[in-house]
Design an enzyme around this catalytic site. Sequence first.
Site, mmCIF file in Angstrom:
data_model
loop_
_atom_site.group_PDB
_atom_site.id
_atom_site.type_symbol
_atom_site.label_atom_id
_atom_site.label_comp_id
_atom_site.label_asym_id
_atom_site.label_seq_id
_atom_site.Cartn_x
_atom_site.Cartn_y
_atom_site.Cartn_z
ATOM 1 N N PHE A 133 33.806 -0.993 -69.980
ATOM 2 C CA PHE A 133 34.150 -1.756 -71.178
ATOM 3 C C PHE A 133 33.285 -3.010 -71.229
ATOM 4 O O PHE A 133 33.305 -3.818 -70.314
ATOM 5 C CB PHE A 133 35.631 -2.157 -71.212
ATOM 6 C CG PHE A 133 36.009 -2.793 -72.521
ATOM 7 C CD1 PHE A 133 36.322 -2.010 -73.627
ATOM 8 C CD2 PHE A 133 35.987 -4.178 -72.674
ATOM 9 C CE1 PHE A 133 36.624 -2.596 -74.856
ATOM 10 C CE2 PHE A 133 36.291 -4.764 -73.900
ATOM 11 C CZ PHE A 133 36.608 -3.969 -74.986
ATOM 12 N N ASP A 193 28.522 -7.311 -65.570
ATOM 13 C CA ASP A 193 29.498 -7.822 -66.532
ATOM 14 C C ASP A 193 30.691 -8.328 -65.725
ATOM 15 O O ASP A 193 31.521 -7.550 -65.271
ATOM 16 C CB ASP A 193 29.892 -6.693 -67.502
ATOM 17 C CG ASP A 193 30.963 -7.144 -68.501
ATOM 18 O OD1 ASP A 193 31.578 -8.208 -68.294
ATOM 19 O OD2 ASP A 193 31.190 -6.405 -69.474
ATOM 20 N N LYS A 221 36.378 -14.491 -70.597
ATOM 21 C CA LYS A 221 37.821 -14.532 -70.311
ATOM 22 C C LYS A 221 38.323 -15.817 -69.630
ATOM 23 O O LYS A 221 38.747 -16.737 -70.313
ATOM 24 C CB LYS A 221 38.214 -13.279 -69.535
ATOM 25 C CG LYS A 221 38.111 -12.033 -70.449
ATOM 26 C CD LYS A 221 38.942 -10.875 -69.965
ATOM 27 C CE LYS A 221 39.147 -9.855 -71.068
ATOM 28 N NZ LYS A 221 38.120 -8.816 -71.162
HETATM 29 C C1 LIG Z 1 37.245 -8.257 -72.147
HETATM 30 C C2 LIG Z 1 35.934 -7.761 -71.669
HETATM 31 C C3 LIG Z 1 34.796 -7.828 -72.488
HETATM 32 C C4 LIG Z 1 34.843 -8.288 -73.919
HETATM 33 O O1 LIG Z 1 35.203 -9.639 -74.038
HETATM 34 P P1 LIG Z 1 35.687 -10.193 -75.464
HETATM 35 O O2 LIG Z 1 35.885 -11.658 -75.218
HETATM 36 O O3 LIG Z 1 36.950 -9.473 -75.808
HETATM 37 O O4 LIG Z 1 34.612 -9.934 -76.436
HETATM 38 C C5 LIG Z 1 33.598 -7.414 -71.955
HETATM 39 N N1 LIG Z 1 33.508 -6.957 -70.701
HETATM 40 C C6 LIG Z 1 34.577 -6.877 -69.882
HETATM 41 C C7 LIG Z 1 34.415 -6.381 -68.484
HETATM 42 C C8 LIG Z 1 35.827 -7.263 -70.351
HETATM 43 O O5 LIG Z 1 36.896 -7.157 -69.550
#
Ligand SMILES: *Cc1c(COP(=O)(O)O)cnc(C)c1O
Length: 407
Positions: free
Chosen positions: A141, A226, A255
């Site tokens: 994700f 990420d 986050k």
């Molecule tokens: C939540 C998340 C995102 C996206 O972040 P947003 O602030 O919702 O755009 C991207 N990568 C990972 C691993 C995430 O957990």
Amino acid sequence: MTTYTDEHIKQMDHDCVMGTYARLPVVLERGQGPYVWDVNGKKYLDFLAGIAVNVLGHAHPALVAAVQAQAATLMHTSNIFYTIPQPRLAQKLLAISGFDKAFFANSGAEANEAAIKLARKYGKKDGRTDKFRIITAQRSFHGRTMATVTATAQEKYQKPFAPMLTGFDYVPYNDVAALQKAMGPDVCAVMLEPVQGEGGVYPADPAYLQEARALCDANDALLIFDEVQTGIGRTGHWFAFQHYGVTPDVMTLAKALGGGFPIGACLATGAAASVFAAGDHGTTFGGNPLACATALTVLETIEKDGLCTHAQEMGRYFLSKAQSELGAHLKDTRGLGLMMGLELTQPVAKKVLTAALERGLIVNAVGETTLRLLPPLIIEREHCDEAIAILKDVLAEISGSFVTGNS
Ligand SMILES: *Cc1c(COP(=O)(O)O)cnc(C)c1O
């Protein structure tokens, strides 16, 4: 002052807000520490923390003071000007990560968008036009913008918005051979979560990340981690890559970085740090004084209160207690620090979530069988005990009805 009832708010939301979220039937009104209260005054222990965001819990006095002071000083200027909080936050992030440069965005998707654009430009060096392939993992994700949903190798997120961007290839996670096979000189980046979060809380195998590093080096491609969910103390270190001893070229954060204030960041090291030049990328709000002053306070508070180590201790305590108390209902437990997944023996994760909510515990379900727990880093043993006691009751009740067939 108008007071809004539960029903009134839900109706207004249905009438006025696009239906992109399948919300739980609770209107939250305020929070304090690891607890939140709904408009009816019901109290909940928050083991989701706004999806790994509220690392300091709710209404932390240092964070409240930082927001108030900076809001009263200077909230926004645009990036046409220098401001004081932005380079201060960058300096702090570089100090705790060992990276060389930071770019600020407003969300995780935007941080990843920056990383993807950076990688594509990196691939253009030496006048090349064929080095644009980006490899990401299945079950990943990375966000909901067009580039990041393309990077997110899950059909349910992509299908309504096809066609995706060109030049992305997907490999099964933790599969060294598949990554070796997909790799080549036309790859500009490999992008991975060190622990897959939304996909079900799957930590990477150390050998997998080591091989990804070696393959990127051999093919002159950037390794992007990420760390939007894993970063900022969540896993018991500032960043998950520090568990593995594998340093990426680019790391994205969001986050927890603002503790609840929206901010994202893309950090780069080595050659990747000087890819972007003036005019290449930007955003109006990115790195604004209010966001940066707030995030700086989050980092300083985590450091001062030793919350990375605390997250390690609490994660260990929670998982071992969960194994002994809930063991009969668990097929597997996974996690790193306070990023935890409980895989159930039965596909009842959504039911458990709903029943736990009724009893005053907020957890998350990823898929049919896995509960995801992402509590604030400030929790203590008593909060772990409270959460496990509720889960124990709920699981006993649900597995009873599941076995006898009256769900
Ligand atoms: C939540 C998340 C995102 C996206 O972040 P947003 O602030 O919702 O755009 C991207 N990568 C990972 C691993 C995430 O957990």
